[in-house]
Design an enzyme around this catalytic site. Sequence first.
Site, mmCIF file in Angstrom:
data_model
loop_
_atom_site.group_PDB
_atom_site.id
_atom_site.type_symbol
_atom_site.label_atom_id
_atom_site.label_comp_id
_atom_site.label_asym_id
_atom_site.label_seq_id
_atom_site.Cartn_x
_atom_site.Cartn_y
_atom_site.Cartn_z
ATOM 1 N N VAL A 181 -35.825 6.943 -29.136
ATOM 2 C CA VAL A 181 -35.015 7.530 -28.064
ATOM 3 C C VAL A 181 -35.416 6.944 -26.714
ATOM 4 O O VAL A 181 -34.572 6.627 -25.881
ATOM 5 C CB VAL A 181 -35.174 9.067 -28.065
ATOM 6 C CG1 VAL A 181 -34.392 9.685 -26.901
ATOM 7 C CG2 VAL A 181 -34.712 9.655 -29.386
ATOM 8 N N GLU A 182 -36.709 6.809 -26.503
ATOM 9 C CA GLU A 182 -37.211 6.355 -25.201
ATOM 10 C C GLU A 182 -36.943 4.871 -24.956
ATOM 11 O O GLU A 182 -36.535 4.490 -23.854
ATOM 12 C CB GLU A 182 -38.722 6.617 -25.118
ATOM 13 C CG GLU A 182 -39.097 8.074 -24.915
ATOM 14 C CD GLU A 182 -38.808 8.552 -23.500
ATOM 15 O OE1 GLU A 182 -38.514 7.718 -22.625
ATOM 16 O OE2 GLU A 182 -38.867 9.769 -23.268
ATOM 17 N N SER A 183 -37.208 4.045 -25.950
ATOM 18 C CA SER A 183 -37.207 2.591 -25.696
ATOM 19 C C SER A 183 -36.634 1.763 -26.833
ATOM 20 O O SER A 183 -36.696 0.537 -26.771
ATOM 21 C CB SER A 183 -38.657 2.141 -25.469
ATOM 22 O OG SER A 183 -39.423 2.379 -26.658
ATOM 23 N N TYR A 224 -31.112 14.508 -24.492
ATOM 24 C CA TYR A 224 -32.370 13.920 -24.967
ATOM 25 C C TYR A 224 -32.834 14.536 -26.292
ATOM 26 O O TYR A 224 -33.079 13.821 -27.274
ATOM 27 C CB TYR A 224 -33.421 14.120 -23.884
ATOM 28 C CG TYR A 224 -34.761 13.480 -24.125
ATOM 29 C CD1 TYR A 224 -34.946 12.118 -23.925
ATOM 30 C CD2 TYR A 224 -35.860 14.236 -24.531
ATOM 31 C CE1 TYR A 224 -36.191 11.527 -24.119
ATOM 32 C CE2 TYR A 224 -37.106 13.655 -24.723
ATOM 33 C CZ TYR A 224 -37.259 12.304 -24.514
ATOM 34 O OH TYR A 224 -38.480 11.723 -24.713
#
Length: 542
Positions: free
Chosen positions: A141-143, A247
């Site tokens: 999700v982040e990167s 998110y």
Amino acid sequence: MNLLATCLLAACQSLPNGDAATALQQVPLSPPATEALQVQPSEQEKAITVEKMPEVVEELESTLSALPPVEKPAELWARMLDGYQLNIPQNPRIARELSWYSRHPSYIQRIQERSQPYLHFILQEIEKRDIPREIALLPAVESAFRPFAYSPGRAAGMWQFIPSTGRQFGLKQNWWYDGRRDIVASTEAALEYLQSLSRQFDNDWELALAAYNSGAGTVRSAIRRNKKRGKPTDYWSLKLPDETSAYVPRLLALAEIFRNPQDYAVTLISIPDEPYFTTVDIESQLDLALAAEMAELPIQELYLLNPGLNRWATDPDGPHKLSLPLDKVETFLEKLAELPAEKRLTWKRYKIKSGDSLSVIARKHGTTTKVLKKVNKLKGSKIRAGRHLLIPVSSKSLDQYAYSAGQRKAAIQNRVHNGHKQHYRVKPGDNLWKIAKAYSVSHRKLAAWNGMAPGDPLKPGQRLVIWVKKAAASELSQLKLQPSGTQSRLHYKVRRGDSLSGIAQRFRVSVADLKRWNTLGGKYLQPGQQLKLYVDVTEQTL
């Protein structure tokens, strides 16, 4: 008859989320076969053989071949699934994310491929802390599991730490090394941060994850608003920033896909449940090209396992560690033990020229003034023409260090975009916004073309590429930048207990400048008051 029943049961088991009764209703059988299905078959029925029922067998084989294959989780994925703890509710936000992932199966494929070297280590660290194993998917999700990811908000690495939060959790950041990208250090820091957030929100992991994205203060403010209005305070009921609202659903959607890949036409890559790399102590600074040779490893792979390394060598002040594939460790350590200390780096004897300065010499040779002072036992920065300096230099040309900060930036700047490419050398007082305005381009695009975030500082002499529709008519040297020498402007909201001297010290400016920029007459400030500051951002982040 027994074979037929066995086949039917096998068909039932191959259907997702279904029981035997449902499966029997779904398998189309001819009337004779249907009549033959009884709980307790008669003696006559027991004598029926497959050969006497060819039409049933043919129909059953056709039905079974049309059923979707069962996707058994690969070994490491199974380990992750065994530790799922989060509830995945029926929610339109999750449904939207599932829909997007379903339309982009190649994305799921890419994140699996990128995760392979790191996933076992991440799961191992999660298990040590007994936290939900779904969090192993958070770097997706982040990167998207990209260790060199860098966001417009200046977040870096797989776990996307901003500079201040990184420092708060012990992630060192300097010219040589950025711990926010270090796989081991950043994973440990991210899980420590998540655990602390979970404790703050009474072990509510949805709220903890939301706080990881937007900050604990943002989540607490949303909770207070709902309490005041008599509304529920769970994650799904809070009014949060759009990114944070998506998110948690994004992570839960990924968790659902990896739990039931067959429902989303996803094939899981087989990843063995065993470590891929380990970290070894190297004791002092080491040239990375030499390290790659000793490990019999392509230097690109060395950087991918050690993405925190910014330059051609490890940080002279540590951490003195390297992550290596398990099957390369023994060879590397044997060769390292045989290597004399003075051979870890290549040394150059440099004759100082008229007009030289330590900073210029350091920049030309890919090192820092701090290193030059330490190696040459210099107390200050004054040097004399004609004397000599001993300088540690890379054993190969700098373009051979594939994923060093310089080479990553060069690769980005060499990408082709629409328009005419121009080169610009930064002058004192420049900033991205002013340069972008002069060339009639977006400052965000200008940052992206040069591998930067919009808020990153510029340094005199730095080279930028600019893509314009036509050659710019204005000359940046004629730009009137106020105040002179400023690199970035920011607005600061005065907090209770703030003072002019405290703010000046924090941002490394003078009280006189603060007063001048804000037409302040007295020395007292009011909470909530907005101040305008012009700061050298390089002084703020390292």
